[in-house]
Design an enzyme around this catalytic site. Structure first.
Site, short mmCIF file in Angstrom:
data_model
loop_
_atom_site.label_atom_id
_atom_site.label_comp_id
_atom_site.label_asym_id
_atom_site.label_seq_id
_atom_site.Cartn_x
_atom_site.Cartn_y
_atom_site.Cartn_z
N HIS A 1 48.26 33.08 42.99
CA HIS A 1 47.43 33.21 41.77
C HIS A 1 47.89 34.45 41.01
O HIS A 1 48.40 35.39 41.62
CB HIS A 1 45.96 33.38 42.14
CG HIS A 1 45.33 32.16 42.75
ND1 HIS A 1 43.98 31.97 42.80
CD2 HIS A 1 45.88 31.06 43.32
CE1 HIS A 1 43.71 30.81 43.39
NE2 HIS A 1 44.85 30.25 43.73
N ASP B 1 38.56 37.83 36.68
CA ASP B 1 37.24 38.42 36.51
C ASP B 1 37.40 39.92 36.32
O ASP B 1 38.35 40.51 36.83
CB ASP B 1 36.38 38.15 37.75
CG ASP B 1 35.75 36.78 37.68
OD1 ASP B 1 35.42 36.33 36.57
OD2 ASP B 1 35.59 36.15 38.74
N GLU C 1 42.74 27.25 50.07
CA GLU C 1 42.88 28.57 49.43
C GLU C 1 42.56 29.70 50.41
O GLU C 1 41.60 29.63 51.16
CB GLU C 1 41.90 28.64 48.25
CG GLU C 1 41.95 29.94 47.51
CD GLU C 1 41.16 29.88 46.23
OE1 GLU C 1 41.47 29.03 45.38
OE2 GLU C 1 40.23 30.68 46.08
C1 FAD Z 1 40.47 27.57 41.09
C2 FAD Z 1 40.11 28.99 40.73
C3 FAD Z 1 40.86 30.05 41.24
C4 FAD Z 1 40.55 31.37 40.91
N1 FAD Z 1 41.30 32.40 41.44
C5 FAD Z 1 41.05 33.67 41.07
C6 FAD Z 1 41.86 34.75 41.53
O1 FAD Z 1 42.79 34.56 42.33
N2 FAD Z 1 41.57 36.01 41.10
C7 FAD Z 1 40.55 36.27 40.23
O2 FAD Z 1 40.34 37.44 39.85
N3 FAD Z 1 39.76 35.27 39.77
C8 FAD Z 1 39.99 33.99 40.16
N4 FAD Z 1 39.20 32.97 39.68
C9 FAD Z 1 38.07 33.29 38.80
C10 FAD Z 1 38.50 33.39 37.31
O3 FAD Z 1 39.41 34.44 37.15
C11 FAD Z 1 37.25 33.61 36.49
O4 FAD Z 1 36.43 32.48 36.48
C12 FAD Z 1 37.47 34.17 35.09
O5 FAD Z 1 36.21 34.65 34.61
C13 FAD Z 1 38.00 33.16 34.08
O6 FAD Z 1 39.31 32.85 34.32
P1 FAD Z 1 40.00 31.62 33.54
O7 FAD Z 1 41.41 31.61 33.92
O8 FAD Z 1 39.22 30.39 33.71
O9 FAD Z 1 39.85 32.14 32.02
P2 FAD Z 1 39.99 31.46 30.62
O10 FAD Z 1 40.49 30.08 30.69
O11 FAD Z 1 40.74 32.42 29.75
O12 FAD Z 1 38.47 31.37 30.15
C14 FAD Z 1 37.60 32.51 30.19
C15 FAD Z 1 36.47 32.31 29.20
O13 FAD Z 1 36.98 32.41 27.86
C16 FAD Z 1 36.76 31.20 27.14
N5 FAD Z 1 37.99 30.96 26.36
C17 FAD Z 1 39.19 30.55 26.83
N6 FAD Z 1 40.09 30.48 25.81
C18 FAD Z 1 39.42 30.86 24.69
C19 FAD Z 1 39.80 31.02 23.33
N7 FAD Z 1 41.06 30.76 22.91
N8 FAD Z 1 38.85 31.44 22.45
C20 FAD Z 1 37.58 31.72 22.85
N9 FAD Z 1 37.17 31.58 24.15
C21 FAD Z 1 38.08 31.18 25.04
C22 FAD Z 1 36.51 30.12 28.20
O14 FAD Z 1 35.70 29.06 27.69
C23 FAD Z 1 35.81 30.93 29.28
O15 FAD Z 1 34.44 31.08 28.98
C24 FAD Z 1 39.47 31.64 40.03
C25 FAD Z 1 38.70 30.57 39.53
C26 FAD Z 1 39.01 29.26 39.88
C27 FAD Z 1 38.16 28.13 39.35
#
Ligand code: FAD
Length: 294
Positions: free
Chosen positions: A80, A112, A20
């Site tokens: 991403h 985030d 990455e």
């Molecule tokens: C491999 C990887 C790559 C990343 N790359 C980036 C990047 O390029 N840019 C960036 O800004 N960030 C990045 N992140 C960080 C990520 O954006 C954050 O961790 C963010 O806070 C959550 O994103 P997510 O897609 O996991 O969200 P989600 O899957 O939507 O989850 C977010 C929160 O909401 C909860 N949730 C999900 N669905 C529901 C629902 N239907 N009802 C109630 N609660 C729910 C989950 O349990 C979790 O606590 C990355 C993280 C990882 C692990």
């Protein structure tokens, strides 16, 4: 390399290797990063992912980094994409643009909140969760292979691991082809996560994410942000190394290498490297990967 959907790569015999990049803040630094990516090409990563930031200039540089890495090094790219600050119409423009440019992979994330915002805010006519973005991309372009994030030690906002895994299941059911995990330093956290995911019939491949520690200060900042824990043994070694940067680097790489070797032995379908834009670090770990799988 043509842009290949990652879902098609899991049938190959050996585990996948991915790395990455995050787009640096200046155009000069971006140029340097692209030059240093030459070293990585030798190890032929199966895909290279490029993070997506919250602000406009970062986003432009993400797109530029994807383009340069693809055109100059022929990497298979996974851009991403996050839901931060974007309406559905804006997201559709971005997804269609990526598709028309030839990309066939997207890492779909909620994102985030920007630094000045304490919590995630749903954009007007935007999405609240990554699962919504997954379903949206799938509807626009069913042949895009979609990756989603998984959290071995749970997402910081989730009440507990099982709640977070149920939400992960929703992302998979919406059309994700595979999961890349948040970084972790204790493989037993990943194995527990996989067992629990299995109980929920989450059956897509899970690629564990590894990050070598390069300084104690840096790892404390990152772990406090993402909720990953630092094993006491690793912290002890890092404290003993103190300000000796080279020793810290060696400890970090050795720890990540041991994690990597164990993951390969346990039959994980791949390894994703958070190499912090350091091609020297990435190549050391990639070399360890090649030795483990050959
Ligand atoms: C491999 C990887 C790559 C990343 N790359 C980036 C990047 O390029 N840019 C960036 O800004 N960030 C990045 N992140 C960080 C990520 O954006 C954050 O961790 C963010 O806070 C959550 O994103 P997510 O897609 O996991 O969200 P989600 O899957 O939507 O989850 C977010 C929160 O909401 C909860 N949730 C999900 N669905 C529901 C629902 N239907 N009802 C109630 N609660 C729910 C989950 O349990 C979790 O606590 C990355 C993280 C990882 C692990």
């Amino acid at each position: 390399m043509s842009q290949t959907p990652i879902s098609q790569l899991f049938s190959q015999e050996r585990p996948l290797l991915s790395v990455e990049f995050f787009p640096p803040k200046s155009d000069d630094a971006l140029e340097k990063l692209i030059e240093s990516a030459d070293d990585l090409a030798f190890y032929q990563p199966d895909f290279v992912s490029v993070t997506y930031g919250a602000g406009g200039s970062t986003r432009d540089r993400s797109a530029k980094a994807c383009e340069l890495l693809r055109d100059e090094h022929e990497f298979n790219i996974m851009p991403h994409l996050t839901c931060v600050g974007a309406s559905r119409d804006e997201l559709a423009v971005t997804v269609n643009g990526l598709y028309e440019s030839g990309y066939r992979n997207i890492m779909a994330l909620r994102g985030d909140p920007p630094k000045d915002s304490p919590s995630f805010v749903v954009a007007e006519n935007g999405f609240a969760y990554a699962s919504d973005l997954v379903a949206f991309i799938k509807e626009l372009h069913p042949d895009i292979s979609i990756g989603v994030a998984g959290y071995p030690e749970k997402h910081p906002e989730a009440a507990d691991l099982s709640t977070d895994l149920r939400n992960l299941k929703t992302k998979v059911d919406a059309g994700a082809s595979f999961i890349t995990t948040q970084l972790f330093f204790d493989n037993s956290d990943l194995y527990r996560f996989l067992e629990e995911a299995d109980k929920l019939d989450i059956s897509v491949p899970v690629i564990p994410g590894l990050m070598p520690v390069l300084s104690l200060k840096q790892v404390k900042r990152i772990t406090s942000m993402c909720g990953a824990s630092l094993p006491a043994e690793l912290e002890k070694h890092l404290n003993l190394a103190g300000d000796n940067d080279e020793l810290v680097r060696q400890i970090g790489i050795r720890w990540a290498t041991e994690q990597l070797q164990d993951l390969i032995e346990q039959g994980l379908p791949g390894v994703h490297l958070y190499a912090l834009n350091r091609s020297d670090v990435a190549t050391e770990l990639m070399s360890a990967f090649r030795s483990s799988v050959e």
